[in-house]
Design a protein around this motif. Structure first.
Motif, short mmCIF file in Angstrom:
data_model
loop_
_atom_site.label_atom_id
_atom_site.label_comp_id
_atom_site.label_asym_id
_atom_site.label_seq_id
_atom_site.Cartn_x
_atom_site.Cartn_y
_atom_site.Cartn_z
N THR B 12 0.82 -1.21 0.00
CA THR B 12 0.00 0.00 0.00
C THR B 12 0.85 1.26 0.00
O THR B 12 1.13 1.82 -1.05
CB THR B 12 -0.93 0.03 1.23
N THR B 37 -8.16 3.05 19.40
CA THR B 37 -8.25 1.59 19.48
C THR B 37 -7.47 1.01 18.31
O THR B 37 -7.36 1.64 17.26
CB THR B 37 -9.69 1.09 19.42
N ARG B 39 -8.32 -1.26 16.42
CA ARG B 39 -9.18 -1.51 15.28
C ARG B 39 -9.43 -0.22 14.48
O ARG B 39 -9.33 -0.22 13.27
CB ARG B 39 -10.50 -2.12 15.75
N ALA B 40 -9.75 0.86 15.19
CA ALA B 40 -9.94 2.13 14.49
C ALA B 40 -8.65 2.54 13.79
O ALA B 40 -8.67 3.06 12.67
CB ALA B 40 -10.37 3.20 15.50
N SER B 42 -6.29 0.51 12.74
CA SER B 42 -6.13 -0.38 11.59
C SER B 42 -6.94 0.14 10.40
O SER B 42 -6.43 0.21 9.28
CB SER B 42 -6.63 -1.78 11.95
N GLN B 43 -8.16 0.52 10.68
CA GLN B 43 -9.03 0.99 9.60
C GLN B 43 -8.49 2.27 8.98
O GLN B 43 -8.47 2.42 7.75
CB GLN B 43 -10.43 1.22 10.15
N ALA B 44 -8.03 3.18 9.85
CA ALA B 44 -7.49 4.44 9.34
C ALA B 44 -6.25 4.19 8.47
O ALA B 44 -5.98 4.94 7.53
CB ALA B 44 -7.14 5.37 10.50
N ALA B 46 -5.77 1.35 6.85
CA ALA B 46 -6.11 0.34 5.84
C ALA B 46 -5.24 -0.90 5.99
O ALA B 46 -4.61 -1.37 5.05
CB ALA B 46 -5.99 0.92 4.43
N THR B 47 -5.23 -1.43 7.21
CA THR B 47 -4.44 -2.64 7.48
C THR B 47 -5.12 -3.41 8.61
O THR B 47 -6.26 -3.13 8.96
CB THR B 47 -3.00 -2.28 7.86
N GLY B 48 -4.45 -4.36 9.18
CA GLY B 48 -5.00 -5.12 10.29
C GLY B 48 -4.28 -4.81 11.58
O GLY B 48 -3.19 -4.23 11.56
N PRO B 49 -4.86 -5.21 12.70
CA PRO B 49 -4.24 -4.90 13.99
C PRO B 49 -2.86 -5.55 14.11
O PRO B 49 -1.95 -4.96 14.70
CB PRO B 49 -5.20 -5.51 15.01
#
Lengths: 237, 237
Positions: B12, B37, B39-40, B42-44, B46-49
DNA sequence: GAGGTTCGTGGAACAATGTTCCAATCGTTG
DNA sequence: CAACGATTGGAACATTGTTCCACGAACCTC
């Protein structure tokens, strides 16, 4: 609602807010800030998590109540002496309480601005009044004193938390001091020169010197006769 | 390890510790302390925890890094003027930064004693040295200044957090002031008399007055010529 | 004293969190 | 071009705060 009748008990031992808060304090004391969980608390009280929520709204309120219990206990006894002496006694009492219960620092920051802080503010404010500080500066001067007291105590508690109950204090201070001595010569020129002072300092003593510094600053705004003057600090825009 | 080659990108946009910390700061800024968090984040990004844990040990370290990023940015610009002026500028810079990013207060308390605090300590300490404070009191006086600065800023941030971005400040102050005026006449005699001062006070101004108070206190330990004397505070056991 | 009502209880269930694990994947190196 | 190590990212796990609800004891009314 919830009228307490005669010494009747419900099924176990009558779950009450007070009993919950006491158990919370005990739990916080020997398991640290993260040790307070509704499950551990349930087990300590021999009940379920749901029952606790009938007496306490949520964890934040519980922490605030525990904090208030400790602070109220500390503020209970009236010191005597000059206003300066009373401020020192008051401040040291809070400092020692937060040192003994480090989680109180977090509890004060979190919430409890509702009940706990006004309690402290009132106690300190009365001494500020008796110090001869002009009336229109009471709020500011009291706020500054409270901010220093709680701020210094909180940072001391933060250090104590890193230390934990098992780490040797002298050893820790020595390690930090050594770290400081090995910092970059230019970038940390000042810090390096006080590394040895940090190694041998005493936290309570240093805290009291801070109180005296603020008291001395307050003294410059009050003439010996009690006639107030403006602060003696250098020019300000 | 992790040698950065030419401007090549992985899949990416090349996940890096810096990018993670930046995203964490952004997240903390517009979602508050609880908004960070994995998770948030990760989303920001664009990946995983799991990916994040390859660059950051845990949440505590992440918060410390975010805190350090903000503080380092604040400490970047060098103020000028008298040592007193520099202390005020330094302190106000930190105060404003913590006011803008209230989560920094919690981050400073949590950990970050590792890198962030020495940074602040050094900056303030240099001014203490230039103030003419005797050498053997450098550590104590600097500590007191830093404790007041961070303590006052932290408590201000705690208030700001209760307020939130949507509550009107004047309205809130008015409500607290009214609450104070309705406190018990005897038990809160002092607090009641300063309720109106609290209504109309300015946080930054009050903070600066606190700095001046401490500086004035320091001034009593230094003769105009620079010859140090002991603090002018009244008797101590 | 008997019945109905209310309230406290406590265990199960839910959503969300920090963290771990591991197979798939990419960039680099021989 | 093949093999290797570092990076990735999604699934899984334990633990948390909190909600929900059926049960049962105490209280009030008659």
């Amino acid at each position: 609602m919830a009228a307490v009748s005669s010494p009747s008990r419900r099924r176990t031992e009558a779950l009450s807010r007070e009993r919950i808060v006491d158990a919370a304090v005990a739990l916080l004391d020997d398991a640290g800030e993260g040790g307070l969980t509704f499950r551990a608390l349930s087990q300590a009280l021999a009940t379920g998590p749901g029952a606790i929520y009938h007496h306490v709204a949520n964890k934040e309120e519980l922490l605030a109540a525990a904090t208030d219990a400790v602070v109220a206990g500390t503020l209970a006894d009236e010191p005597d002496g000059t206003p300066q002496d009373k401020v020192r006694a008051l401040a040291l009492g809070l400092f020692d309480a937060i040192d003994a219960h480090p989680w109180v620092a977090g509890g004060l920051t979190a919430s409890s601005w509702q009940a706990t802080s006004p309690r402290i503010f009132e106690k300190v404010g009365r001494q500020v009044r008796d110090l001869g500080v002009p009336h229109d500066r009471w709020f500011t001067v009291t706020s500054v004193l409270v901010q220093y007291i709680l701020g210094a105590a909180a940072q001391n508690a933060a250090n104590a938390r890193i230390l934990g109950p098992d780490v040797d204090r002298d050893e820790f201070l020595g390690a930090v001091s050594t770290t400081w001595e090995e910092l970059d010569t230019d970038e940390y020129a000042f810090t390096r020169t006080v590394a040895d002072q940090m190694r041998s300092h005493d936290d309570r003593e240093q805290f009291l010197e801070g109180i005296d510094l603020v008291l001395a600053g307050i003294g410059t705004t009050v003439r010996p006769t009690g006639t107030p003057v403006m602060p003696a600090s250098p020019s300000r825009s």
